[in-house]
Design a protein around this motif. Structure first.
Motif, mmCIF file in Angstrom:
data_model
loop_
_atom_site.group_PDB
_atom_site.id
_atom_site.type_symbol
_atom_site.label_atom_id
_atom_site.label_comp_id
_atom_site.label_asym_id
_atom_site.label_seq_id
_atom_site.Cartn_x
_atom_site.Cartn_y
_atom_site.Cartn_z
ATOM 1 N N LEU A 156 0.825 -1.215 0.000
ATOM 2 C CA LEU A 156 0.000 0.000 0.000
ATOM 3 C C LEU A 156 0.858 1.263 0.000
ATOM 4 O O LEU A 156 0.442 2.300 -0.526
ATOM 5 N N CYS A 157 2.048 1.167 0.574
ATOM 6 C CA CYS A 157 2.964 2.316 0.629
ATOM 7 C C CYS A 157 3.817 2.444 -0.633
ATOM 8 O O CYS A 157 4.575 3.402 -0.767
ATOM 9 N N GLY A 158 3.709 1.488 -1.542
ATOM 10 C CA GLY A 158 4.484 1.536 -2.778
ATOM 11 C C GLY A 158 5.698 0.632 -2.785
ATOM 12 O O GLY A 158 6.509 0.669 -3.708
ATOM 13 N N GLY A 159 5.830 -0.190 -1.756
ATOM 14 C CA GLY A 159 6.933 -1.135 -1.689
ATOM 15 C C GLY A 159 6.479 -2.519 -2.092
ATOM 16 O O GLY A 159 5.449 -2.696 -2.741
ATOM 17 N N LYS A 160 7.238 -3.496 -1.675
ATOM 18 C CA LYS A 160 6.964 -4.880 -2.022
ATOM 19 C C LYS A 160 6.660 -5.655 -0.744
ATOM 20 O O LYS A 160 7.258 -5.392 0.305
ATOM 21 N N GLY A 161 5.741 -6.592 -0.827
ATOM 22 C CA GLY A 161 5.408 -7.437 0.310
ATOM 23 C C GLY A 161 5.426 -8.898 -0.077
ATOM 24 O O GLY A 161 4.993 -9.257 -1.170
ATOM 25 N N ILE A 162 5.969 -9.731 0.809
ATOM 26 C CA ILE A 162 6.022 -11.179 0.577
ATOM 27 C C ILE A 162 5.539 -11.874 1.843
ATOM 28 O O ILE A 162 6.031 -11.593 2.936
ATOM 29 N N TRP A 163 4.586 -12.782 1.709
ATOM 30 C CA TRP A 163 4.032 -13.551 2.824
ATOM 31 C C TRP A 163 4.647 -14.941 2.805
ATOM 32 O O TRP A 163 4.664 -15.607 1.768
ATOM 33 N N VAL A 164 5.160 -15.394 3.946
ATOM 34 C CA VAL A 164 5.741 -16.728 4.064
ATOM 35 C C VAL A 164 5.038 -17.427 5.220
ATOM 36 O O VAL A 164 5.046 -16.920 6.338
ATOM 37 N N ASP A 165 4.441 -18.586 4.949
ATOM 38 C CA ASP A 165 3.729 -19.269 6.030
ATOM 39 C C ASP A 165 4.233 -20.680 6.277
ATOM 40 O O ASP A 165 3.556 -21.480 6.908
ATOM 41 N N GLY A 166 5.448 -20.975 5.809
ATOM 42 C CA GLY A 166 5.981 -22.296 6.070
ATOM 43 C C GLY A 166 7.462 -22.384 5.771
ATOM 44 O O GLY A 166 8.049 -21.466 5.186
ATOM 45 N N PRO A 167 8.069 -23.491 6.168
ATOM 46 C CA PRO A 167 9.493 -23.679 5.944
ATOM 47 C C PRO A 167 9.852 -23.638 4.459
ATOM 48 O O PRO A 167 9.060 -24.022 3.601
ATOM 49 N N GLY A 168 11.049 -23.158 4.196
ATOM 50 C CA GLY A 168 11.551 -23.124 2.829
ATOM 51 C C GLY A 168 11.248 -21.855 2.075
ATOM 52 O O GLY A 168 11.709 -21.678 0.948
ATOM 53 N N GLY A 169 10.507 -20.931 2.670
ATOM 54 C CA GLY A 169 10.124 -19.724 1.950
ATOM 55 C C GLY A 169 10.904 -18.474 2.301
ATOM 56 O O GLY A 169 10.945 -17.524 1.523
ATOM 57 N N VAL A 170 11.546 -18.448 3.471
ATOM 58 C CA VAL A 170 12.216 -17.232 3.912
ATOM 59 C C VAL A 170 13.447 -16.940 3.059
ATOM 60 O O VAL A 170 13.665 -15.802 2.641
ATOM 61 N N GLY A 171 14.265 -17.950 2.795
ATOM 62 C CA GLY A 171 15.474 -17.755 1.986
ATOM 63 C C GLY A 171 15.171 -17.208 0.594
ATOM 64 O O GLY A 171 15.721 -16.174 0.191
ATOM 65 N N PRO A 172 14.296 -17.874 -0.163
ATOM 66 C CA PRO A 172 13.955 -17.350 -1.489
ATOM 67 C C PRO A 172 13.326 -15.952 -1.435
ATOM 68 O O PRO A 172 13.580 -15.121 -2.308
ATOM 69 N N ALA A 173 12.527 -15.686 -0.409
ATOM 70 C CA ALA A 173 11.927 -14.353 -0.270
ATOM 71 C C ALA A 173 13.015 -13.304 -0.047
ATOM 72 O O ALA A 173 12.956 -12.208 -0.617
ATOM 73 N N LEU A 174 14.014 -13.620 0.768
ATOM 74 C CA LEU A 174 15.101 -12.688 1.013
ATOM 75 C C LEU A 174 15.923 -12.459 -0.253
ATOM 76 O O LEU A 174 16.284 -11.323 -0.565
ATOM 77 N N GLU A 175 16.205 -13.518 -0.994
ATOM 78 C CA GLU A 175 16.914 -13.364 -2.279
ATOM 79 C C GLU A 175 16.141 -12.424 -3.203
ATOM 80 O O GLU A 175 16.716 -11.531 -3.827
ATOM 81 N N GLN A 176 14.840 -12.636 -3.290
ATOM 82 C CA GLN A 176 13.980 -11.813 -4.140
ATOM 83 C C GLN A 176 13.985 -10.363 -3.663
ATOM 84 O O GLN A 176 14.063 -9.437 -4.477
ATOM 85 N N ALA A 177 13.918 -10.147 -2.362
ATOM 86 C CA ALA A 177 13.894 -8.789 -1.808
ATOM 87 C C ALA A 177 15.179 -8.044 -2.132
ATOM 88 O O ALA A 177 15.150 -6.884 -2.560
ATOM 89 N N ILE A 178 16.313 -8.691 -1.934
ATOM 90 C CA ILE A 178 17.596 -8.043 -2.204
ATOM 91 C C ILE A 178 17.742 -7.742 -3.690
ATOM 92 O O ILE A 178 18.171 -6.648 -4.070
#
Length: 180
Positions: free
Chosen positions: A138-160
């Protein structure tokens, strides 16, 4: 997901030159113990001084000081709730940071203290947080929802890689508190 699993994924994904800021609280005390740092000034933390909201402000300052380095703030959901408007500050000033919200639906340190010293009687320690990932969008940035194992690493790669201020909201086990 257990916070140790989320932190292992973060540790495996973080570039060696990343600046990591932590907030105060249970989750971030766990992070201070479990993340690797390869040079001075790559970990910025209040440790146990009770500075709720420090992690986000420190990340914004670190990115302004070192614009060519990845900056990652690791915070609990309570701390992000305290300072969430600063997500807009990072976006407005083109300071792309990754904010990892380890969402355990609690004021983790307070919950741990209450469980240990008051026989498990809880008062005001459990919270229901909003979708901080949606707030970032809503502020113009990016949001990623992770609700289980294995998602935090790829989300961080994508964010960077995105070069945008990104909130990664990861649900973690509310019962997995650091013992005092």
């Amino acid at each position: 997901m257990h916070p140790r699993r989320a932190l292992a994924e973060i540790r495996a994904t973080l570039p060696e030159d990343a600046i990591v800021t932590l907030d105060t609280g249970n989750t971030c005390l766990q992070a201070a113990d479990r993340l690797a740092h390869y040079a001075p000034m790559l970990l910025i933390t209040p440790l146990d001084f009770g500075l709720v909201g420090f992690g986000l402000a420190a990340a914004i300052g670190a990115k302004a000081a070192a614009p060519d380095r990845p900056v990652v703030a690791i915070m609990g959901d309570g701390a992000v709730g305290y300072t969430m408007i600063e997500i807009q500050t990072a976006i407005q000033h083109y300071l792309p940071i990754a904010i990892i919200v380890l969402d355990n639906e609690a004021w983790g340190a307070e919950k741990a203290y209450q469980q240990e010293f008051y026989g498990g009687r809880l008062l005001g320690a459990e919270i229901r947080s909003p979708r901080f990932d949606k707030f970032a969008e809503l502020c113009g940035g990016k949001g990623i929802w992770v609700d289980g194992p294995g998602g935090v690493g790829p989300a961080l790669e994508q964010a960077i890689a995105s070069n945008e201020t990104t909130v990664i909201q990861a649900k973690i086990d509310p019962g997995a508190l650091m013992t005092l």
